[in-house]
Design an enzyme around this catalytic site. Structure first.
Site, mmCIF file in Angstrom:
data_model
loop_
_atom_site.group_PDB
_atom_site.id
_atom_site.type_symbol
_atom_site.label_atom_id
_atom_site.label_comp_id
_atom_site.label_asym_id
_atom_site.label_seq_id
_atom_site.Cartn_x
_atom_site.Cartn_y
_atom_site.Cartn_z
ATOM 1 C CE LYS A 168 -4.784 -5.134 -0.450
ATOM 2 N NZ LYS A 168 -3.936 -4.629 -1.556
HETATM 3 C C1 E4P Z 1 -0.961 -3.140 -0.899
HETATM 4 O O1 E4P Z 1 -1.439 -4.237 -0.906
HETATM 5 C C2 E4P Z 1 -1.144 -2.158 -1.965
HETATM 6 O O2 E4P Z 1 -1.522 -2.827 -3.144
HETATM 7 C C3 E4P Z 1 0.099 -1.405 -2.330
HETATM 8 O O3 E4P Z 1 1.214 -1.808 -1.586
HETATM 9 C C4 E4P Z 1 -0.093 0.049 -2.502
HETATM 10 O O4 E4P Z 1 1.120 0.629 -2.904
HETATM 11 P P1 E4P Z 1 1.219 2.076 -3.531
HETATM 12 O O5 E4P Z 1 1.151 3.062 -2.407
HETATM 13 O O6 E4P Z 1 2.578 2.105 -4.181
HETATM 14 O O7 E4P Z 1 0.086 2.217 -4.490
#
Ligand code: E4P
Length: 214
Positions: free
Chosen positions: A83
């Site tokens: 990521k």
């Molecule tokens: C995506 O990969 C993120 O980990 C995640 O969906 C973030 O979500 P949040 O906005 O609930 O923290």
């Protein structure tokens, strides 16, 4: 549609995996911090548990450092998807990682233009944060569908990944719109399974069956 689970909690991953409903795992630094484990150990444990894509996020913000961290993460297991944040340095790194055939998940995407650029750089997935868009008065659903429409229109291989999912309707609209991947917390996946009519229906069937046993 592929459904990933958005968690770093091994027990949640195991539950969803046993239910046969998940196609991968996404983590982020905030989720990893909640576990108290080292990042590498945690990603290794998840990859041992589930033979599907596991997204692990870099903490670096310069091209060179992102590349260095990404290569280390990618070596942990062939299932690792790195990521990378959607910033200028991140896009440069994604281009190189794509040339090295290291899969990437470009994260923190909030607009169709950002998604287009991530696809051009060679991202495997682009994570559009729906819930966080909703939080600031935009429509996470609309933005994600626009991103998907643009990428499919031009035949990019990059897949839009609906992230920051907060409720089942997010997932339903992604599925209706043909978005290839979403990632949701365990709580939302559990909400997808449940329906009050299923519960009352089952209760009645079991009660009626007891009567006929007599
Ligand atoms: C995506 O990969 C993120 O980990 C995640 O969906 C973030 O979500 P949040 O906005 O609930 O923290």
């Amino acid at each position: 549609m592929k459904i990933f689970i958005d968690t770093a909690n091994i027990e949640e991953i195991k539950q969803a995996h046993d239910q046969g409903i998940i196609d991968g795992v996404t983590t982020n630094p905030s989720l990893v911090a909640q576990t108290g484990k080292s990042h590498k150990d945690l990603i290794r444990d998840i990859c041992r548990l589930i033979k599907k894509p596991v997204s692990a996020e870099v903490l670096a913000v310069t091209e060179e450092e992102i590349l260095e961290e990404a290569r280390i993460l990618a070596k942990i297991h062939p299932s690792v998807v790195v990521k990378v944040p959607l910033i200028s340095e991140g896009l440069k790194a994604v281009k190189k990682l794509s040339e090295e055939r290291i899969p990437t998940n470009v994260t923190l995407c909030f607009s169709p233009n950002q998604a287009l650029l991530a696809a051009k750089a060679g991202a495997t997935y682009v994570s559009v944060f729906m819930g966080r868009l909703d939080d600031v008065g935009h429509s996470g659903i609309d933005v994600t569908l626009q991103c998907h429409h643009i990428l499919t229109q031009y035949g990019f291989k990059t897949q839009i990944l609906g992230a920051s999912v907060r409720h089942p309707y997010h997932i339903q609209t992604l599925a209706e719109g043909g978005v290839p991947v979403c990632t949701a917390p365990y709580k939302v996946l559990t909400q997808l399974i449940k329906h009050p009519l299923t519960d009352t229906g089952l209760e009645k069937f079991l009660a009626d069956a007891k009567k006929s046993d007599i």
